[in-house]
Design an enzyme around this catalytic site. Sequence first.
Site, PDB file in Angstrom:
ATOM      1  N   LYS A  64      -2.567  66.566  19.326  1.00  0.00           N
ATOM      2  CA  LYS A  64      -1.642  66.473  18.196  1.00  0.00           C
ATOM      3  C   LYS A  64      -0.696  65.287  18.363  1.00  0.00           C
ATOM      4  O   LYS A  64      -0.502  64.489  17.438  1.00  0.00           O
ATOM      5  CB  LYS A  64      -0.844  67.774  18.079  1.00  0.00           C
ATOM      6  N   ARG A  68       6.139  72.221  18.260  1.00  0.00           N
ATOM      7  CA  ARG A  68       4.737  72.671  18.253  1.00  0.00           C
ATOM      8  C   ARG A  68       4.047  72.311  19.563  1.00  0.00           C
ATOM      9  O   ARG A  68       4.368  71.306  20.191  1.00  0.00           O
ATOM     10  CB  ARG A  68       3.963  72.013  17.106  1.00  0.00           C
ATOM     11  N   GLY A 110      -4.116  78.094  16.738  1.00  0.00           N
ATOM     12  CA  GLY A 110      -3.536  79.433  16.699  1.00  0.00           C
ATOM     13  C   GLY A 110      -3.315  80.087  18.049  1.00  0.00           C
ATOM     14  O   GLY A 110      -2.807  81.198  18.127  1.00  0.00           O
ATOM     15  N   MET A 130      -1.466  78.923  20.700  1.00  0.00           N
ATOM     16  CA  MET A 130      -0.146  78.757  21.312  1.00  0.00           C
ATOM     17  C   MET A 130       0.921  78.773  20.228  1.00  0.00           C
ATOM     18  O   MET A 130       0.630  78.915  19.049  1.00  0.00           O
ATOM     19  CB  MET A 130      -0.131  77.482  22.143  1.00  0.00           C
ATOM     20  N   ARG A 144      -6.693  66.063  13.162  1.00  0.00           N
ATOM     21  CA  ARG A 144      -7.507  66.277  14.356  1.00  0.00           C
ATOM     22  C   ARG A 144      -8.950  66.379  13.902  1.00  0.00           C
ATOM     23  O   ARG A 144      -9.226  66.658  12.729  1.00  0.00           O
ATOM     24  CB  ARG A 144      -7.094  67.549  15.093  1.00  0.00           C
ATOM     25  N   HIS A 169     -31.680  90.982  34.647  1.00  0.00           N
ATOM     26  CA  HIS A 169     -33.039  91.032  34.089  1.00  0.00           C
ATOM     27  C   HIS A 169     -32.985  91.080  32.569  1.00  0.00           C
ATOM     28  O   HIS A 169     -33.695  90.343  31.877  1.00  0.00           O
ATOM     29  CB  HIS A 169     -33.779  92.261  34.635  1.00  0.00           C
ATOM     30  N   SER A 177     -38.880  72.986  42.974  1.00  0.00           N
ATOM     31  CA  SER A 177     -38.223  73.531  41.787  1.00  0.00           C
ATOM     32  C   SER A 177     -37.058  74.375  42.295  1.00  0.00           C
ATOM     33  O   SER A 177     -37.257  75.299  43.084  1.00  0.00           O
ATOM     34  CB  SER A 177     -39.187  74.392  40.974  1.00  0.00           C
ATOM     35  N   CYS A 194     -35.316  75.549  37.570  1.00  0.00           N
ATOM     36  CA  CYS A 194     -35.905  76.559  36.693  1.00  0.00           C
ATOM     37  C   CYS A 194     -35.071  77.825  36.598  1.00  0.00           C
ATOM     38  O   CYS A 194     -35.488  78.802  35.995  1.00  0.00           O
ATOM     39  CB  CYS A 194     -37.327  76.903  37.140  1.00  0.00           C
ATOM     40  N   TYR A 200     -36.592  67.058  35.704  1.00  0.00           N
ATOM     41  CA  TYR A 200     -36.626  67.921  34.523  1.00  0.00           C
ATOM     42  C   TYR A 200     -35.749  69.152  34.734  1.00  0.00           C
ATOM     43  O   TYR A 200     -35.374  69.487  35.857  1.00  0.00           O
ATOM     44  CB  TYR A 200     -38.062  68.360  34.204  1.00  0.00           C
TER      45      TYR A 200
END
Length: 891
Positions: free
Chosen positions: A26, A96, A105, A107, A352, A468, A777, A844, A864
């Site tokens: 802000k 503020r 909203g 604070m 903002r 699980h 992996s 993985c 990957y």
Amino acid sequence: MTKWVYGFGDGKAEGRSEMRNLLGGKGANLAEMSSLGLPVPAGFTITTEVCTYYYANDQKYPAELKAEVEAALAAVEKSIGMKFGDAANPLLVSVRSGARASMPGMMDTVLNLGLNDVTVEGLAKRSGDARFAYDSYRRFIQMYSGVVLGIDHHHFEEILELAKEDAGAKLDTDLKAETWHKVIVQYKKKVEKKLGKPFPQDVREQLWGAVGAVFSSWMNQRAITYRRLQNIPESWGTAVNIQAMVFGNMGDDCATGVAFTRDPSTGENLFYGEYLVNAQGEDVVAGIRTPQNLTVVSKQRQGSKAPAMEEVMPEVFRQLDGVRATLEKHYRDMQDIEFTVQQGKLYMLQTRNGKRTAKAALKVACDMVREKLIDQKEAVARVSPSSLDQLLHPTLDPKAERKVIARGLPASPGAASGMVVFTADEAEKLAKKGEKVILVRRETSPEDIHGMHAAQGILTSTGGMTSHAAVVARGMGRPCVAGAGDVRIDAAAGTLTVRGVTVKRGETITLDGSTGEIMQGVVPTIQPELSGDFAELMVWADAIRTLKVRTNAETPADAAQARKFGAEGIGLCRTEHMFFDEERIVAVREMILSDDEAGRRKALARIQPMQRQDFVELFKIMAGLPVTIRLLDPPLHEFLPRTDTDMASVAKVIGVPVKEIQDRAAKLHEFNPMLGHRGVRLGISYPEIYEMQARAIFEAMAEIVKGGGEPVEAEIMIPLVATKRELDLMKDVVDKVADEVSAAAGTKLPYLVGTMIELPRAALRAGDIAQSAEFFSFGTNDLTQTTFGLSRDDSASFLEKYQQRGIFEHDPFVSLDVEGVGELVTIAAERGRKTRPGLKLGICGEHGGDPASIFFCHNAGLDYVSCSPYRVPIARLAAAQSALGISPRGD
């Protein structure tokens, strides 16, 4: 010397938008708007560093702060031509919060500060409107009392409602000055009664009280919860913005409003917002009065009869529309703005980057590329990967009523309603009849897989984000709420009970897997839509990223879904999930109950053709892409029935006495199965199991090649390896079978043998293991468990407390622990590649779909990541943002 305060106003500012870490979002944007020449009331920002100092020094301020604030206040007085606390011409200010990340909203805010019994008369005289002055004073008393003095607002609402009844008024705006004066007297009496002392009249006492309240609100419960949900670090702190008040409640030529430069729900390039005549900012968002539309188009779309601002204040609206264009061009993003009109003059109070739905984020990003405001890289950076969940799963209709009865962990996104059932068999049976069901279990096991697949959603009272239930639900794209500890499940009685509410078998509940909420009855959902913008953004993301994205899948349905979402192979095929099919579980149990190798081989021979067919189907779908297949991992007792009834049923099918099954189950029982007879240890004890699986894989490859299909790149993974010798023994088994099948097929079948790094010892000895392993992996689910000594299924009950106490910043099973587990991954990668430079590396665990973990994987040099099918688009976008150097945690 540290500068603690930065001023803005009169077309200039000491700060700028790039200083958001210091000034908060802000404060930085107020400074920027002021520098752009927009009409911003003068003010100053107390930096986030003061907040950090405040909490590090027992809630005390830096010694220089008071003098800097007084100097900045004097500059505001000079700019505005009013004096703070002056009886005749009082300056009023707003106070503020403003963190670097938007926390709407969460604070506290105080308006009209500087009013007291004396200055209110000066304001009345200067404005010529006593009603406005007294209204402003009563607002200030109510707001300051709630925010700073801790007096609940309902005390003041009761006084106000009685005053309106006495005056015969429906709205606050109908009350006259004399009524407001009486209300003020009653408000002050209430404060004195509650506190034992009068409402503060010293304006500087008011100011420092408000500043302290804003800093304190950084640590209020709603702010703490919001930060945890949004991954905002506590260390960032908040700034405090103190700004000269402008008034939207001085009469009918005044107004206040909030607006978005584009529609935040759809992303359409339409000015979107609301305003109120003769009101202050909190009136628009508090719902005290019904706001009106800014534009005629919005008014017509909503069928409203109330006049739009475009009609009521055409000249001011024209100016506001010009500001809209200026801000979008400058910030090159959709803005969320707040404004006030005082006696026909427009003032800008905030801008903002606007919060938006995932659908809107995609449209705004793609449209702005077409409008040449941003390039493709910027568009990719603009969309939060996690927000794509909104596009891939059904969501609850935000307009629908809902009765929340409990909350658990948001384990798998999406929303679903259905009849409550307590067993997997019941879920499958009812689903076949066309019923929608929610499977409710204390915890799920691999045996429940058929019921989980049949259910619309899954609810468990235990387990965590990587339990699980959570892992399987995410893979299937089913919403799941896990670890709902307040829910008491009595499967025998067919009830779930929470806080006095009982839901019986056959009654309906709704789950929101994105928030963890459990609701009674049916709550309507909105089905997801994948627009052309989604596909376009994914093409741009794929062109940027260097990290490949695979999927965790073992069923044709999951594999096909993942390919549609852009998966570049399978990074984890969990073969044990294939064993729970109704047809083959009997043969698996026969194998487990066999006392000798001959008996086990006989049972395995029945399983092999079914396993081979599984691989044929997966290989066809993957069409030449790499497929990593993990050989059997869980301990054998997981495949045996648990209850006496189930044991009797199995005994009858297999043709053995019930006692034989009970004895075998007892013999296989382990006190700590996660560290017991599982993974490679099973292969060492019963090599015929891994031999059968390897044969099924290679025969499936040979069948694909024979049929003219693209040969897959098979990567056979030995789980839970701790030593090179373990891997060598199993690699010999795999190589022997590969040679036999290749010879029979008349073609050399391409494959790699590697291991899952999921034990700290394996990570530390990666250099040795890489002499035999052709890929690693990282199984970060188990690596996290074994590094921390935490059970992912049992730790949910205390992990939240650990986060609240600052021990963990994030749940380590959801987002990778970079300092500990991450260091082990880095060590293993470095040592493994030192031994074998071309070593392929992937991840993985469930972390493969977490944006912050993907950022780590990119920087660690992995090849990957692999994740559940419905997280593949999220991973693709996160990998692209990682390549751009964008950390989801802002570090």
